[in-house]
Design a protein around this motif. Structure first.
Motif, mmCIF file in Angstrom:
data_model
loop_
_atom_site.group_PDB
_atom_site.id
_atom_site.type_symbol
_atom_site.label_atom_id
_atom_site.label_comp_id
_atom_site.label_asym_id
_atom_site.label_seq_id
_atom_site.Cartn_x
_atom_site.Cartn_y
_atom_site.Cartn_z
ATOM 1 N N LEU A 1 35.900 48.140 68.678
ATOM 2 C CA LEU A 1 36.495 49.454 67.736
ATOM 3 C C LEU A 1 37.956 49.321 67.444
ATOM 4 C CD1 LEU A 1 34.164 52.017 68.912
ATOM 5 C CD2 LEU A 1 33.888 50.719 67.005
ATOM 6 N N LEU A 2 38.746 48.758 68.618
ATOM 7 C CA LEU A 2 40.077 48.882 68.429
ATOM 8 C C LEU A 2 40.579 47.632 68.068
ATOM 9 C CD1 LEU A 2 40.718 50.855 71.827
ATOM 10 C CD2 LEU A 2 40.973 51.675 69.661
ATOM 11 N N ARG A 3 39.959 46.493 68.042
ATOM 12 C CA ARG A 3 40.464 44.999 67.730
ATOM 13 C C ARG A 3 41.038 44.847 66.368
ATOM 14 N NH1 ARG A 3 35.804 41.937 68.039
ATOM 15 N NH2 ARG A 3 36.012 41.966 70.297
ATOM 16 N N GLY A 4 40.609 45.761 65.350
ATOM 17 C CA GLY A 4 41.150 45.591 64.177
ATOM 18 C C GLY A 4 42.608 46.241 64.137
ATOM 19 N N ALA A 5 42.590 47.585 64.732
ATOM 20 C CA ALA A 5 43.923 47.901 64.831
ATOM 21 C C ALA A 5 45.098 47.179 65.668
ATOM 22 C CB ALA A 5 43.992 49.320 65.710
ATOM 23 N N VAL A 6 44.407 46.438 66.759
ATOM 24 C CA VAL A 6 45.447 45.725 67.567
ATOM 25 C C VAL A 6 45.817 44.293 66.589
ATOM 26 C CG1 VAL A 6 45.692 43.985 69.510
ATOM 27 C CG2 VAL A 6 44.669 46.380 69.833
ATOM 28 N N ASN A 7 44.749 43.776 65.807
ATOM 29 C CA ASN A 7 44.993 42.802 64.883
ATOM 30 C C ASN A 7 46.120 42.914 63.855
ATOM 31 O OD1 ASN A 7 43.620 40.348 66.212
ATOM 32 N ND2 ASN A 7 41.876 40.894 65.007
#
Length: 185
Positions: free
Chosen positions: A112-118
């Protein structure tokens, strides 16, 4: 939000974090007792150490390479970096940092957080690339001798005039204690 206000907000948030953590620790200690609060904080820190050891040092080196080359990190690298950050937050004593660390470290919340980190990583790479290009253009102007419209205040950036310094021989009448500056021709 303007770029200049971000460091101020970061400093204020970092200054407020210990106060919030202490307040949460006191609140939890009032609910479950001091001994259980200490056990919970110790368990969070131990979990953080185990998570960081599992993630390993290789992820840090891979991230540095991705930042230098400008290539977006692989999905597994992003997961490993999220594990490292989550483990580091878990190591810090406190419940708020423990919750944030758990969100980054748990396999359920990482996708769920991977997109924000990318997106954060891409913005950082673009800023670094723009800064390096600007520095390179400035360096090219400096090396070529070009100066901006207002003139360049850096030493050595103006015209170079070839010349040499000729020192006069001391007069026989001058005593060795007199130190007159050399004459330039």
């Amino acid at each position: 939000m303007e770029w200049g206000t971000m460091p101020l907000l970061t400093v204020l948030a970092l200054m407020a974090l210990p106060l919030v953590e202490i307040g949460l620790i006191v609140l939890v200690a009032g609910q479950i007792g001091v001994a259980w609060t200490i056990v919970a904080l110790g368990a969070l820190s131990l979990t953080g150490v185990l998570v960081v050891r599992r993630a390993g040092r290789g992820a840090y080196l891979d991230a540095q390479q991705a930042l230098r080359t400008g290539v977006p990190p692989r999905a597994d690298l992003v997961d490993t970096l999220m594990l490292l950050a989550g483990g580091a937050l878990l190591i810090l004593p406190g419940f708020l940092t423990g919750i944030l660390g758990a969100l980054l470290a748990l396999p359920v919340t990482r996708p769920l957080l991977r997109g924000a980190v990318n997106r954060w990583f891409q913005r950082r790479v673009e800023r670094m690339r723009a800064r390096m290009e600007a520095d390179l253009l400035t360096l090219q102007d400096y090396v070529s001798g070009a100066s901006p419209a207002g003139g360049d205040p850096r030493p050595g950036a103006g015209r170079i005039i070839q010349g040499r310094i000729i020192y006069d021989e001391p007069d026989p009448g001058n005593s060795p204690g007199d130190s007159a500056p050399p004459a330039l021709r």
